[in-house]
Design a protein around this motif. Sequence first.
Motif, PDB file in Angstrom:
ATOM      1  N   SER A 152       0.923  -1.184  -0.031  1.00 57.13           N
ATOM      2  CA  SER A 152      -0.011   0.069   0.085  1.00 57.13           C
ATOM      3  C   SER A 152       0.828   1.146   0.170  1.00 57.13           C
ATOM      4  O   SER A 152       2.206   1.094  -0.119  1.00 57.13           O
ATOM      5  CB  SER A 152      -0.986  -0.103   1.176  1.00 57.13           C
ATOM      6  OG  SER A 152       0.096   0.086   2.340  1.00 57.13           O
ATOM      7  N   GLY A 153       0.122   2.238  -0.197  1.00 56.76           N
ATOM      8  CA  GLY A 153       1.054   3.604  -0.022  1.00 56.76           C
ATOM      9  C   GLY A 153       1.510   4.078   1.382  1.00 56.76           C
ATOM     10  O   GLY A 153       2.219   5.058   1.630  1.00 56.76           O
ATOM     11  N   ASP A 154       1.247   3.348   2.523  1.00 55.53           N
ATOM     12  CA  ASP A 154       1.492   3.181   3.946  1.00 55.53           C
ATOM     13  C   ASP A 154       2.523   2.359   4.179  1.00 55.53           C
ATOM     14  O   ASP A 154       2.440   1.344   4.315  1.00 55.53           O
ATOM     15  CB  ASP A 154       0.234   3.358   4.811  1.00 55.53           C
ATOM     16  CG  ASP A 154       0.586   3.396   6.278  1.00 55.53           C
ATOM     17  OD1 ASP A 154       1.741   3.634   6.382  1.00 55.53           O
ATOM     18  OD2 ASP A 154      -0.553   3.937   6.787  1.00 55.53           O
ATOM     19  N   SER A 155       3.706   3.045   4.512  1.00 54.41           N
ATOM     20  CA  SER A 155       4.941   1.870   4.724  1.00 54.41           C
ATOM     21  C   SER A 155       4.780   0.893   6.076  1.00 54.41           C
ATOM     22  O   SER A 155       4.862  -0.251   6.061  1.00 54.41           O
ATOM     23  CB  SER A 155       6.124   2.648   4.984  1.00 54.41           C
ATOM     24  OG  SER A 155       7.441   1.867   5.205  1.00 54.41           O
ATOM     25  N   ASN A 156       4.141   1.798   7.041  1.00 55.80           N
ATOM     26  CA  ASN A 156       4.047   0.908   8.257  1.00 55.80           C
ATOM     27  C   ASN A 156       2.855  -0.344   7.972  1.00 55.80           C
ATOM     28  O   ASN A 156       3.134  -1.330   8.512  1.00 55.80           O
ATOM     29  CB  ASN A 156       2.921   1.814   9.309  1.00 55.80           C
ATOM     30  CG  ASN A 156       3.981   2.817   9.869  1.00 55.80           C
ATOM     31  OD1 ASN A 156       5.250   2.578   9.907  1.00 55.80           O
ATOM     32  ND2 ASN A 156       3.474   3.681  10.478  1.00 55.80           N
ATOM     33  N   ASN A 157       1.959  -0.090   7.065  1.00 58.29           N
ATOM     34  CA  ASN A 157       1.019  -1.189   6.729  1.00 58.29           C
ATOM     35  C   ASN A 157       1.440  -1.933   5.793  1.00 58.29           C
ATOM     36  O   ASN A 157       0.648  -2.969   5.091  1.00 58.29           O
ATOM     37  CB  ASN A 157      -0.243  -0.518   6.266  1.00 58.29           C
ATOM     38  CG  ASN A 157      -1.246  -0.066   7.298  1.00 58.29           C
ATOM     39  OD1 ASN A 157      -1.245  -0.929   8.274  1.00 58.29           O
ATOM     40  ND2 ASN A 157      -1.821   1.027   7.382  1.00 58.29           N
ATOM     41  N   ASN A 158       2.707  -1.954   5.294  1.00 56.41           N
ATOM     42  CA  ASN A 158       3.487  -2.889   4.451  1.00 56.41           C
ATOM     43  C   ASN A 158       4.636  -3.789   5.559  1.00 56.41           C
ATOM     44  O   ASN A 158       5.425  -4.506   4.929  1.00 56.41           O
ATOM     45  CB  ASN A 158       4.309  -2.179   3.351  1.00 56.41           C
ATOM     46  CG  ASN A 158       3.406  -1.290   2.447  1.00 56.41           C
ATOM     47  OD1 ASN A 158       2.285  -1.811   2.126  1.00 56.41           O
ATOM     48  ND2 ASN A 158       3.894  -0.491   1.905  1.00 56.41           N
ATOM     49  N   SER A 159       4.293  -3.806   6.733  1.00 56.50           N
ATOM     50  CA  SER A 159       5.340  -4.505   7.491  1.00 56.50           C
ATOM     51  C   SER A 159       5.099  -5.961   7.198  1.00 56.50           C
ATOM     52  O   SER A 159       4.098  -6.428   7.396  1.00 56.50           O
ATOM     53  CB  SER A 159       5.037  -4.004   8.995  1.00 56.50           C
ATOM     54  OG  SER A 159       5.315  -2.829   9.192  1.00 56.50           O
ATOM     55  N   VAL A 160       6.382  -6.661   7.202  1.00 56.19           N
ATOM     56  CA  VAL A 160       6.290  -8.047   7.248  1.00 56.19           C
ATOM     57  C   VAL A 160       5.935  -8.438   8.644  1.00 56.19           C
ATOM     58  O   VAL A 160       6.604  -8.302   9.720  1.00 56.19           O
ATOM     59  CB  VAL A 160       7.543  -8.599   7.049  1.00 56.19           C
ATOM     60  CG1 VAL A 160       7.732 -10.052   7.062  1.00 56.19           C
ATOM     61  CG2 VAL A 160       8.226  -7.993   5.499  1.00 56.19           C
ATOM     62  N   SER A 161       4.868  -9.304   8.767  1.00 53.17           N
ATOM     63  CA  SER A 161       4.232  -9.729   9.968  1.00 53.17           C
ATOM     64  C   SER A 161       4.171 -11.249   9.932  1.00 53.17           C
ATOM     65  O   SER A 161       4.142 -11.866   8.863  1.00 53.17           O
ATOM     66  CB  SER A 161       2.856  -9.149  10.168  1.00 53.17           C
ATOM     67  OG  SER A 161       2.669  -8.033  10.305  1.00 53.17           O
TER      68      SER A 161
END
Length: 418
Positions: free
Chosen positions: A194-203
Amino acid sequence: MKKGKLSTLLAMAALLLSIPGCAAPQPANMQEGGSSEVVAEESASGVQGLAAEGAAAGTFGEEAAEELEIHFLDVGQGDCTLLFCGGEAMLIDAGDNNQGTRIQNYLQKQDVETLKYVVCTHPDEDHIGGMDVILYKFDCETILMTEEDKDTNTYRDVADTMENRGYERTLPVVGQQYSLGDADFTILAPSGLSGDSNNNSVSLLLTHGSNRILFTGDAEEEEEEEMMDGGILSDVDVYKAGHHGSRTSSSEKLLETVSPEYAVISCGEGNSYGHPHAETMNQFRARGIQVFRTDEQGTIVMTSDGSEILWNCSPSDTWLAGEPTGSAETKPQEQPSEEAGVASSKITSAGGTEVTAPPEERPAAEAVSYICNTNTKKFHYPECSSVKQMKDTNKLPTSAAREELIGQGYDPCKKCNP
């Protein structure tokens, strides 16, 4: 790779038990009232306790579970987690730019030579700042990171080091499983960028026997929803609190779904973001979640035999929220290097040197309540991901009250809901 630490302990315990009159040693400094024991000093005492219990139960040999050991390193306002199981090592993130050498020293004191897995959750500097040092100094077998890049010196340093060492990134695929000794972990997110780096976190979700530990990087509510929609998540024992205990993570729905017994918060003392936020701490307290936090307790170590969990310290009992000491945006985009003599946080782990930031590097004393966008006429919490994407010319830090800003014609951000 960690050198024979557990096998040596098991062999010594077995030898002692074979001598008449020698009783198995018992773990020291047990706390009453918890379902898991807490050890108050060194993580080694936890290892010895587990070895003794295994010997007493006659479970040595091939049937004995390999111990899982997790070190939540104190790297100030950042993230770094070191995992061991079955002689194999794994690192998740590597703190800020000035932490690389300290993390290197910590790993070497733990006898790490090879990292089977390196996980770069996302390219923010407080997560991958020290990773170029780690990738250069250690042999790394599998490097899990997304295709997201970032136009910063920090990201370029990591990418250049990977190229120089001949490393290739392994893209995380939701549902993919990997083994670490007797443990295994499953990729939960992201399914796309997505355009939000935080919401691209590998979990990921780590499983060791009946114990389950959840790692979510800086994932916020949007990515937490994605993880829950995947159908893999259920009760966990330990939750590595998302986004340093920010109110934008650890949503009520996530906590209801995973119902952790413990939460570990990695954040820096007196950080400018005010982490952990009161909303998060109140949620944890209301649910009876026992909290460990690096800003109060330094490096935190847990060990697991596949059923019981031991800690190297007691849970925090302060329940204190962080107090923002200035705008998060006052922090430079790229921190000066450690070699230049500047350190923005302190590390209190074994083998580390406690370093306090020079006065000129500390945030301003006046608290900033919100960041206004003078172009869109919206206001945000300072840690909102939208603030990172805002042009500097449009940023207006303010300590004004919410109602006052609305009266001035500003609307609250729908993402962070200030």
